[in-house]
Design an enzyme around this catalytic site. Structure first.
Site, PDB file in Angstrom:
ATOM      1  CE  LYS A  37      -4.315  -0.301   2.631  1.00 30.96           C
ATOM      2  NZ  LYS A  37      -4.814   0.009   3.956  1.00 30.96           N
ATOM      3  CE  LYS A 215     -16.280   7.294  14.346  1.00 28.76           C
ATOM      4  NZ  LYS A 215     -16.191   7.835  13.033  1.00 28.76           N
ATOM      5  CG  ASN A 219     -20.641   6.324  13.281  1.00 25.60           C
ATOM      6  OD1 ASN A 219     -20.963   7.307  12.610  1.00 25.60           O
ATOM      7  ND2 ASN A 219     -19.460   5.770  13.196  1.00 25.60           N
ATOM      8  CB  CYS A 273     -18.133   3.623  10.095  1.00 30.04           C
ATOM      9  SG  CYS A 273     -16.523   4.284   9.768  1.00 30.04           S
ATOM     10  CE  LYS A 333     -21.148   7.030   1.256  1.00 32.96           C
ATOM     11  NZ  LYS A 333     -21.010   7.885   2.408  1.00 32.96           N
ATOM     12  NE  ARG A 340     -13.942  -1.571   4.091  1.00 30.73           N
ATOM     13  CZ  ARG A 340     -13.194  -0.641   4.662  1.00 30.73           C
ATOM     14  NH1 ARG A 340     -12.475  -0.963   5.720  1.00 30.73           N
ATOM     15  NH2 ARG A 340     -13.155   0.583   4.190  1.00 30.73           N
TER      16      ARG A 340
HETATM   17  C1  UDX Z   1     -20.600   6.899   8.335  1.00 29.84           C
HETATM   18  C2  UDX Z   1     -20.900   8.211   9.067  1.00 29.84           C
HETATM   19  O1  UDX Z   1     -21.854   8.972   8.313  1.00 29.84           O
HETATM   20  C3  UDX Z   1     -19.626   9.000   9.284  1.00 29.84           C
HETATM   21  O2  UDX Z   1     -19.910  10.163  10.032  1.00 29.84           O
HETATM   22  C4  UDX Z   1     -18.612   8.126  10.027  1.00 29.84           C
HETATM   23  O3  UDX Z   1     -17.382   8.809  10.158  1.00 29.84           O
HETATM   24  C5  UDX Z   1     -18.390   6.817   9.283  1.00 29.84           C
HETATM   25  O4  UDX Z   1     -19.636   6.161   9.056  1.00 29.84           O
HETATM   26  P1  UDX Z   1     -20.124   6.181   5.816  1.00 29.84           P
HETATM   27  O5  UDX Z   1     -20.080   4.777   6.334  1.00 29.84           O
HETATM   28  O6  UDX Z   1     -19.066   6.618   4.882  1.00 29.84           O
HETATM   29  O7  UDX Z   1     -20.127   7.229   7.035  1.00 29.84           O
HETATM   30  O8  UDX Z   1     -21.510   6.366   5.024  1.00 29.84           O
HETATM   31  P2  UDX Z   1     -22.919   7.064   5.263  1.00 29.84           P
HETATM   32  O9  UDX Z   1     -23.137   8.069   4.220  1.00 29.84           O
HETATM   33  O10 UDX Z   1     -23.111   7.486   6.643  1.00 29.84           O
HETATM   34  O11 UDX Z   1     -23.902   5.826   4.945  1.00 29.84           O
HETATM   35  C6  UDX Z   1     -23.857   4.635   5.721  1.00 29.84           C
HETATM   36  C7  UDX Z   1     -24.870   3.647   5.208  1.00 29.84           C
HETATM   37  O12 UDX Z   1     -26.185   4.094   5.491  1.00 29.84           O
HETATM   38  C8  UDX Z   1     -24.831   3.414   3.701  1.00 29.84           C
HETATM   39  O13 UDX Z   1     -24.991   2.030   3.461  1.00 29.84           O
HETATM   40  C9  UDX Z   1     -26.021   4.196   3.170  1.00 29.84           C
HETATM   41  O14 UDX Z   1     -26.551   3.638   1.991  1.00 29.84           O
HETATM   42  C10 UDX Z   1     -27.010   4.047   4.332  1.00 29.84           C
HETATM   43  N1  UDX Z   1     -27.990   5.141   4.409  1.00 29.84           N
HETATM   44  C11 UDX Z   1     -27.602   6.417   4.691  1.00 29.84           C
HETATM   45  C12 UDX Z   1     -29.350   4.852   4.257  1.00 29.84           C
HETATM   46  O15 UDX Z   1     -29.730   3.683   4.014  1.00 29.84           O
HETATM   47  N2  UDX Z   1     -30.260   5.876   4.386  1.00 29.84           N
HETATM   48  C13 UDX Z   1     -29.897   7.156   4.680  1.00 29.84           C
HETATM   49  O16 UDX Z   1     -30.791   8.023   4.804  1.00 29.84           O
HETATM   50  C14 UDX Z   1     -28.512   7.440   4.828  1.00 29.84           C
END
Ligand code: UDX
Length: 449
Positions: A37, A215, A219, A273, A333, A340
């Site tokens: 990496k 934190k 989440n 996360c 997403k 993951r």
């Molecule tokens: C998340 C937190 O938002 C972030 O603050 C933290 O630091 C890490 O975890 P991330 O995992 O990158 O970030 O994605 P996020 O945009 O939060 O979406 C998480 C999951 O929730 C995705 O699978 C997304 O599809 C789902 N989601 C999100 C929904 O199903 N509905 C929503 O309204 C929002």
């Protein structure tokens, strides 16, 4: 003012942080234990997809502000502030694996021994409350022979960036939380961020454990909102009257006590996360004798939500054996190649189990999915090829590319046009008038009009 900074651990948080710090322009020394990496990063190639990241990586290396370095000692001796962003994965029993942060603490401690000037250690890796003080601090002190709060500084500074918009989130955070072991450490980081950010940012200073808890709570609440709206979606789907969860979410989100964000019903949350942090928080609470019932339900609703996609397709199509089912979107997403804990993986597993012929397409995550399923499913380089002759399509990830499709695009290609919109990207009336269409949170009554 340009500062000398080191970033230790170049995963999603670490690498994005390193390039943003280097672009503003600080002198950043970045270290990663995985040599392959590190080599890639040194050549300006990001090991994962994140919008803007590779461009900034190349730019900051070219301008001489980001340097990939082959040892923690060099990184510490060449900087005044170190951001620790090593991984804290989850163990099979739900506890956090702190081995990386402990090993890195030992190396940092040894390097601190050789430093004369004040050095601030900023822990960004997610750890359960109490860990920075009870795990990291003693290791640093033992190996440096120095005292935290006097000879070196120590803070816990959680990161809230989202994959897919990581650079934006680092540059424009909604708030900065600084958990401080001592006042001077907190002040040093606050001053640093004041210089770094070109806009006014809310800063909240707390003790170490409170910041660690913030934190997890953050989440956990976001995942709760999603599971909540998915539960409402499941109720809507069973109604015999015309009810759509999208309208329900829009209306409840207008209440400032609720807010409009994270109320998009879908096939559940995934990623690196939410699943990890919520499991860790449940295990941590149980260890202290408290059973967090809401969090357990949040996880359960999420798992059921993914299963439901296949149930719905089965209800409509009967036996899935030999049927060609196309999966649109694999990443957890849009705008990432990360699979993951992606809902797509659980859906594909079930479809394989049902004997379906699974065909998949994703603009970025095909290679990562291939690593999981190998030859068990079929991979297509384009959407058109993936849906060609399909018996049904399940839209799993809301990539922009999919939003442009009309009912005719599906009708033209598919053998039996049945579409399940798992992310609510299509206008239900328009689609259900033309093809067999079902969607999360939409009562069947409405979809058949
Ligand atoms: C998340 C937190 O938002 C972030 O603050 C933290 O630091 C890490 O975890 P991330 O995992 O990158 O970030 O994605 P996020 O945009 O939060 O979406 C998480 C999951 O929730 C995705 O699978 C997304 O599809 C789902 N989601 C999100 C929904 O199903 N509905 C929503 O309204 C929002």
């Amino acid at each position: 003012m340009s500062r000398n900074i080191s970033v230790i651990g170049l995963g999603h948080v670490g690498l994005c942080t390193a390039v943003c710090l280097a672009d503003r322009p600080n002198k950043v020394k970045a270290f990663e234990i995985d040599e392959s990496k590190m080599k890639l990063i040194g050549e300006g190639v990001s090991p994962f997809y994140e919008p803007q990241l590779e461009m900034l990586l190349r730019k900051t290396i070219r301008e001489g502000n980001l340097q990939v370095i082959s040892g923690i000692e060099k990184a510490i001796l060449g900087s005044d502030i170190s951001f620790v962003t090593v991984g804290t994965p989850i163990l099979p029993d739900g506890k956090l694996d702190t081995s990386f942060i402990r090993a890195c603490g030992e190396q940092i401690g040894k390097a601190l021994q050789k430093k004369e000037s004040f050095h601030l250690i900023v822990v960004k890796s997610t750890v359960v409350p109490g860990s920075t003080e009870r795990v990291v601090k003693p290791i640093l002190e033992r190996h440096s022979g120095k005292k935290a709060g006097t000879d070196f500084g120590l803070v816990f500074n959680p990161e809230f960036l989202r994959e897919g918009s990581a650079i934006h989130d680092i540059l424009h955070p909604s708030r900065i939380i600084i958990g401080e072991y001592d006042e001077h450490s907190g002040e040093t980081l606050e001053t640093f961020y004041e210089e770094f950010h070109r806009e006014r940012i809310q800063v909240l200073r707390t003790n170490l454990a409170t910041a660690e808890m913030i934190k997890y709570a953050s989440n956990a609440l976001l995942a709760t909102k999603i599971s909540f709206i998915n539960e409402m979606a499941n109720i809507c789907e069973r109604l015999s009257e015309r009810v759509d969860v999208v309208e329900v979410a829009q209306a409840i989100g207008m209440d400032p006590r609720i807010g409009p964000h994270f109320l998009q019903a879908g096939l559940g949350w995934g990623g690196s996360c939410f699943p990890k942090d919520i499991t860790a928080l449940i295990t941590f609470s149980e260890k202290m004798g408290y059973n967090p019932r809401i969090l357990e339900a949040v996880v359960l609703v999420n798992l059921e939500q993914t299963k439901r996609a296949v149930d719905i397709v089965k209800e409509e199509m009967g036996n899935l054996k030999g049927k060609k089912i196309s999966i649109l979107g694999l990443s957890f997403k849009p705008n990432t190649d990360d699979v993951r804990n992606a809902p797509s993986l659980r859906i594909i597993e079930r479809l394989i189990h049902e004997g379906a012929e699974v065909c998949v397409y994703d603009p970025a995550a095909l290679n990562n999915t291939r690593r999981v399923f190998g030859t068990k499913i079929k991979y297509f380089p384009s959407l058109a090829e993936c849906i060609d002759n399909a018996d049904s399509c399940i839209l799993v990830t809301e990539w922009e590319e999919f939003k442009k499709l009309s009912p005719e695009d599906y009708i033209r290609s598919m053998r039996n046009p049945f579409l399940f919109d798992g992310r609510r990207i299509y206008k239900a009336d328009e689609f259900s008038a033309r093809i067999k269409f079902l969607a999360v949170g939409l009562s069947k009554m409405r979809s058949k009009t």
